[in-house]
Structures are given as structure tokens and as C-alpha cells.
Design a protein around this motif. Structure first.
Motif, PDB file in Angstrom:
ATOM      1  N   ASN A  31       7.939  74.218 -39.430  1.00  0.00           N
ATOM      2  CA  ASN A  31       8.840  74.669 -38.371  1.00  0.00           C
ATOM      3  C   ASN A  31       8.102  74.952 -37.069  1.00  0.00           C
ATOM      4  N   ARG A  32       6.788  74.741 -37.069  1.00  0.00           N
ATOM      5  CA  ARG A  32       5.973  74.954 -35.888  1.00  0.00           C
ATOM      6  C   ARG A  32       5.189  73.681 -35.583  1.00  0.00           C
ATOM      7  N   LEU A  33       4.649  73.614 -34.368  1.00  0.00           N
ATOM      8  CA  LEU A  33       3.896  72.451 -33.919  1.00  0.00           C
ATOM      9  C   LEU A  33       2.481  72.862 -33.535  1.00  0.00           C
ATOM     10  N   ILE A  34       1.562  71.913 -33.648  1.00  0.00           N
ATOM     11  CA  ILE A  34       0.205  72.138 -33.173  1.00  0.00           C
ATOM     12  C   ILE A  34      -0.161  70.997 -32.219  1.00  0.00           C
ATOM     13  N   VAL A  35      -1.042  71.278 -31.293  1.00  0.00           N
ATOM     14  CA  VAL A  35      -1.450  70.265 -30.321  1.00  0.00           C
ATOM     15  C   VAL A  35      -2.273  69.187 -31.014  1.00  0.00           C
ATOM     16  N   VAL A  45      -0.100  81.826 -31.356  1.00  0.00           N
ATOM     17  CA  VAL A  45       1.225  82.233 -30.882  1.00  0.00           C
ATOM     18  C   VAL A  45       1.896  81.049 -30.199  1.00  0.00           C
ATOM     19  N   MET A  46       3.201  81.073 -30.143  1.00  0.00           N
ATOM     20  CA  MET A  46       3.928  79.977 -29.521  1.00  0.00           C
ATOM     21  C   MET A  46       3.768  80.005 -28.000  1.00  0.00           C
ATOM     22  N   PHE A  47       3.804  78.829 -27.429  1.00  0.00           N
ATOM     23  CA  PHE A  47       3.579  78.696 -25.991  1.00  0.00           C
ATOM     24  C   PHE A  47       4.547  79.548 -25.186  1.00  0.00           C
ATOM     25  N   ASN A  48       5.820  79.588 -25.588  1.00  0.00           N
ATOM     26  CA  ASN A  48       6.793  80.280 -24.751  1.00  0.00           C
ATOM     27  C   ASN A  48       6.637  81.790 -24.766  1.00  0.00           C
ATOM     28  N   LEU A  49       5.842  82.333 -25.696  1.00  0.00           N
ATOM     29  CA  LEU A  49       5.637  83.777 -25.712  1.00  0.00           C
ATOM     30  C   LEU A  49       4.712  84.242 -24.591  1.00  0.00           C
ATOM     31  N   ALA A  50       4.026  83.305 -23.939  1.00  0.00           N
ATOM     32  CA  ALA A  50       3.221  83.690 -22.782  1.00  0.00           C
ATOM     33  C   ALA A  50       4.120  84.280 -21.701  1.00  0.00           C
ATOM     34  N   TYR A  51       5.302  83.678 -21.521  1.00  0.00           N
ATOM     35  CA  TYR A  51       6.236  84.172 -20.521  1.00  0.00           C
ATOM     36  C   TYR A  51       6.803  85.530 -20.936  1.00  0.00           C
ATOM     37  N   THR A  52       7.144  85.662 -22.210  1.00  0.00           N
ATOM     38  CA  THR A  52       7.659  86.938 -22.693  1.00  0.00           C
ATOM     39  C   THR A  52       6.637  88.045 -22.491  1.00  0.00           C
ATOM     40  N   THR A  53       5.366  87.712 -22.648  1.00  0.00           N
ATOM     41  CA  THR A  53       4.298  88.704 -22.548  1.00  0.00           C
ATOM     42  C   THR A  53       4.015  89.103 -21.108  1.00  0.00           C
ATOM     43  N   VAL A  88       5.365  66.091 -18.105  1.00  0.00           N
ATOM     44  CA  VAL A  88       4.930  66.352 -19.471  1.00  0.00           C
ATOM     45  C   VAL A  88       5.686  67.569 -19.995  1.00  0.00           C
ATOM     46  N   SER A  89       6.562  67.364 -20.972  1.00  0.00           N
ATOM     47  CA  SER A  89       7.291  68.471 -21.590  1.00  0.00           C
ATOM     48  C   SER A  89       6.392  69.156 -22.603  1.00  0.00           C
ATOM     49  N   VAL A  90       6.377  70.481 -22.584  1.00  0.00           N
ATOM     50  CA  VAL A  90       5.581  71.265 -23.530  1.00  0.00           C
ATOM     51  C   VAL A  90       6.536  71.922 -24.518  1.00  0.00           C
ATOM     52  N   PRO A  91       6.522  71.519 -25.791  1.00  0.00           N
ATOM     53  CA  PRO A  91       7.436  72.123 -26.770  1.00  0.00           C
ATOM     54  C   PRO A  91       7.201  73.618 -26.910  1.00  0.00           C
ATOM     55  N   ARG A  92       8.259  74.380 -26.885  1.00  0.00           N
ATOM     56  CA  ARG A  92       8.179  75.834 -26.935  1.00  0.00           C
ATOM     57  C   ARG A  92       7.588  76.352 -28.230  1.00  0.00           C
ATOM     58  N   ASP A  93       7.713  75.589 -29.333  1.00  0.00           N
ATOM     59  CA  ASP A  93       7.267  76.025 -30.654  1.00  0.00           C
ATOM     60  C   ASP A  93       5.811  75.682 -30.937  1.00  0.00           C
ATOM     61  N   THR A  94       5.078  75.184 -29.941  1.00  0.00           N
ATOM     62  CA  THR A  94       3.688  74.800 -30.146  1.00  0.00           C
ATOM     63  C   THR A  94       2.804  76.037 -30.262  1.00  0.00           C
ATOM     64  N   LEU A  95       2.017  76.104 -31.331  1.00  0.00           N
ATOM     65  CA  LEU A  95       1.083  77.212 -31.538  1.00  0.00           C
ATOM     66  C   LEU A  95      -0.164  76.958 -30.705  1.00  0.00           C
ATOM     67  N   ILE A  96      -0.526  77.951 -29.904  1.00  0.00           N
ATOM     68  CA  ILE A  96      -1.650  77.786 -28.981  1.00  0.00           C
ATOM     69  C   ILE A  96      -2.518  79.047 -28.972  1.00  0.00           C
ATOM     70  N   GLU A  97      -3.651  78.942 -28.296  1.00  0.00           N
ATOM     71  CA  GLU A  97      -4.509  80.094 -28.056  1.00  0.00           C
ATOM     72  C   GLU A  97      -4.177  80.613 -26.661  1.00  0.00           C
ATOM     73  N   ARG A  98      -3.519  81.769 -26.611  1.00  0.00           N
ATOM     74  CA  ARG A  98      -3.185  82.312 -25.284  1.00  0.00           C
ATOM     75  C   ARG A  98      -4.362  83.120 -24.758  1.00  0.00           C
ATOM     76  N   PRO A  99      -4.780  82.848 -23.528  1.00  0.00           N
ATOM     77  CA  PRO A  99      -5.922  83.575 -22.966  1.00  0.00           C
ATOM     78  C   PRO A  99      -5.535  84.978 -22.523  1.00  0.00           C
ATOM     79  N   ARG A 100      -6.534  85.781 -22.252  1.00  0.00           N
ATOM     80  CA  ARG A 100      -6.305  87.075 -21.607  1.00  0.00           C
ATOM     81  C   ARG A 100      -5.636  86.802 -20.276  1.00  0.00           C
ATOM     82  N   CYS A 101      -4.569  87.549 -19.968  1.00  0.00           N
ATOM     83  CA  CYS A 101      -3.857  87.279 -18.717  1.00  0.00           C
ATOM     84  C   CYS A 101      -3.357  88.574 -18.088  1.00  0.00           C
ATOM     85  N   THR A 102      -3.118  88.492 -16.794  1.00  0.00           N
ATOM     86  CA  THR A 102      -2.638  89.631 -16.015  1.00  0.00           C
ATOM     87  C   THR A 102      -1.342  89.234 -15.339  1.00  0.00           C
TER      88      THR A 102
END
Length: 377
Positions: free
Chosen positions: A335-339, A161-169, A134-148
């Protein structure tokens, strides 16, 4: 009128709590960083299996190449339930750090941080004869949870925020946490691939043969191919899997369709390569492959990666289902995607129950208009 997904502005790591505001009519930035494929991690694992049969020197060299991160410790115990039937879920990311060899290829923030512009969830079914991707488009707007992250730094949740910003964060751990939160699927393993290693692997494999049904020309990814059959070298293959303006509607969804077709072509050809007949080539491939991937700590040795890879060897391109996470273009910003939540839930429910993904899950969702442009040869 086709809506298109565009690259996000460069953002430094550790700051993804800002709400993405709708922005109409933006000009696209040059696309200089599209890479990161499941097949690279897959091939890397397979090559390690072959390389692991060599001498002790080779073993210790390859073992020292592998980078790993302790995701389980960072994620803690509040996670989706694991299905104990032999099936597994692997999050595969392609990162675009501009450090090292990647700097010559462009892409990624100049400050040395990285983004994950390609994300795939690989589900290996019980019995290890079939898989779904399952490919996850990087431009998908999502709810990012609290993460460590793996260093113990905690980041607050973020909305829109976009899915790929989880990695940047928060790096790998935050990406896995976000994927689990979004899907309800337990992620058992993590594999990260850098695109300079991908380019070198393709060259060392002798290229990959594909057929394009249309001309592809994208100056931003430095790719120009006429319709017909080609044997792509590493640079051309990298250009192909990162192109988004040369085919389809110019969106990230179209690029995903090209990537999925390329994965199947490469998987098919890789199984026909006799690496044992050329020890030097075998070593070069194993050396490059183990330098190319970063794994979770459970896969962070040659022995563990060998065992994991052995479980994938029975899966052929014919037994691999590839879909894109069901999405729609965002009403406030095309220019953005939603689930597409109801459709996506069909996908995640299937994976959680180790069942095939129903065809209805991807009907009437956003497409990239690049399907059928690329085939294996």
C-alpha cells in the motif's frame, strides 16, 4: 496481483518523525480529498496576466487576494545550485485544508491543518517553449530532512515517512526542503492550490470537455460517468481528478494518470477561450484565481505573477512532457511506494541539466493502469 496505495491515517501537523510500519491488509478509508492540479496554478497565473490589464481598482483587489510565504528565508543557503540559464523549477502542491469553502467538499484533517495530496515539479526549459512535469506520488516513503517552517519552528529529520507528510509537518518550506533533498533539484518557486477554488474556476471557465474510454464510477469521489464525451462542471471535474477507486488498479498512481490527462485537456481548451470578450467573466476568473493560490514571496504580487505567467504562455500541451516519479511498490507494504532510485536519478539529472527526461527513466516502474482512460475533446 496489483498492489495499491491507500490514504494515510490522519495525523496532526508538526509530528512526522514516526517511522511508518508495514501494515498488511488494511481497509481503505473513503477518499474524500483528491484535488490540487498544476493546471489550476497555471490557469491562475494566466488569468492574472489578463486581469492585470484592467483598472487600478482591479489591480489592487487582485493584489490583495494573493497569499504568499517567504520560503527562501526559511530554507537558508544550504540548497542545490541554481542553473542560471532562464530555466525554472516550480513545486506545485494541492492542499486539503478543511477550513473555509473546503469544509463543504470534505477531506483533510478536522483540526484545520492540511495535507498535500498532490505534488508536481514543473520544469520550464530555457527559452520557455517546453516544459516537463513530474508527479510525485503522495504515498512514497522518503527520508525527510531536518526542516524549518516559515514561523521559525524546526523539525527533526524523519525516516520512512510519506512525502505528503512534509507539508503536514512544516508547511510549504518543509515541502520545498524535502523536494530539494530528494531530487537534488533547486526549487525556484512554489505554488499551492486549494480544491474549493479549483471547482469554482472550472465552473467559471464554462466546464471542460473530455472523453472517457471506460465507465467511471466512484461513490467516494461522487463521480459517475459513462464511456463517451462529457463537458464536466466544477464538481464533476473535482471528482474526476480525485478519483482512485473508479479506474485502473485503484491506486494513487492511477489517479495521477487521470490528473495528467485532465491537465492536457484543460490546457488545450484554455488557450481557445477569449476572455477579453467578457469583462465580467474575466474579473470573476481573476478574482477566484488569485484567491485560490498561495505563492512563494517572489511571486506574491500581481506584477510578479504576471511576469512569471507571461513566460508560460508559449507552452502548449504538445510541448509538455508529463511523467510520474519512478517508483516501485514497497516490498514490506504494497500500500506504499518507494523511489526507484536509479530510474529517478535519470529524471533529476535531466532536470538539473535542463535536458529532456529520457524515456528509459519510466520503463519497468510501477504503473496505475489508468493510462488512456481519459482524453481531451
Amino acid at each position: 496481483m496489483s498492489a495499491k496505495s491507500t490514504p494515510e491515517p490522519d495525523m496532526p501537523g508538526g509530528s512526522s518523525s514516526e517511522l511508518v510500519q508495514p501494515r498488511q491488509g488494511r481497509r481503505r478509508k473513503p477518499c474524500g480529498k483528491r484535488k490540487g492540479l498544476l493546471i489550476v496554478a497555471w490557469i491562475s497565473a494566466g488569468i492574472v496576466v489578463l486581469g492585470g490589464t484592467g483598472t487600478g481598482y482591479l489591480y489592487f483587489t487582485l493584489n490583495g487576494n494573493i497569499k504568499s510565504v517567504d520560503i527562501n528565508q526559511a530554507l537558508g543557503t544550504h540548497r542545490p545550485q541554481k542553473i542560471d540559464n532562464g530555466s525554472e523549477n516550480i513545486l506545485v502542491l494541492g492542499s486539503d485544508s478543511r477550513s473555509g469553502g473546503n469544509k463543504k467538499l470534505g477531506g483533510g484533517p478536522d483540526n484545520g491543518s492540511a495535507r498535500s495530496d498532490t505534488a508536481m515539479i514543473l520544469h520550464v526549459y530555457e527559452g520557455r517553449k517546453e516544459a516537463s512535469v513530474v508527479s510525485v506520488p503522495r504515498d512514497t516513503l522518503i527520508e525527510r530532512p531536518r526542516c524549518t517552517d516559515t514561523k521559525g519552528h524546526t523539525y527533526p529529520p524523519a525516516s520512512g515517512v510519506m512525502f505528503n507528510l512534509a507539508y503536514t509537518t512544516g508547511g510549504a518550506a518543509c515541502s520545498v526542503k524535502t523536494a530539494e533533498s530528494m531530487t537534488g533539484v533547486r526549487i525556484d518557486h512554489y505554488l499551492e492550490v486549494d480544491f474549493s477554488g479549483f471547482q469554482k474556476l472550472i465552473d467559471e471557465l464554462g466546464g471542460v470537455k473530455v472523453t472517457t474510454t471506460k465507465n467511471i464510477e466512484d461513490p467516494r469521489s461522487h463521480l459517475k460517468l459513462k464511456a463517451g464525451t462529457h463537458r464536466l462542471n466544477g464538481k464533476q471535474a473535482l471528482g474526476l481528478v480525485r478519483t482512485r477507486h473508479g479506474v485502473g488498479d485503484g491506486s494513487d498512481l492511477g489517479r495521477i494518470q487521470l490528473q495528467q490527462a485532465f491537465i492536457k485537456a484543460l490546457t488545450k481548451q484554455f488557450k481557445n477561450i477569449n476572455l477579453f470578450g467578457n469583462p465580467k467573466r474575466l474579473y470573476d476568473l481573476a478574482n477566484t484565481a488569485t484567491k485560490t493560490v498561495t505563492t512563494d514571496s517572489d511571486l506574491g504580487s500581481v506584477n510578479r505573477l504576471m511576469s512569471f505567467a507571461n513566460g508560460l504562455k508559449g507552452i502548449s500541451s504538445r510541448n509538455m512532457t508529463m511523467v510520474t516519479m519512478p517508483v516501485q511498490y514497497a516490498p514490506a507494504d504494497p500500500n506504499r511506494l518507494i523511489v526507484a532510485k536509479a530510474k529517478a536519478e535519470q529524471v533529476w539529472t535531466a532536470l538539473k541539466n535542463d535536458k529532456p527526461i529520457p524515456k528509459t527513466a519510466t520503463e519497468d516502474t510501477a504503473k496505475g493502469d489508468a493510462n488512456g482512460v481519459l482524453t481531451g475533446s
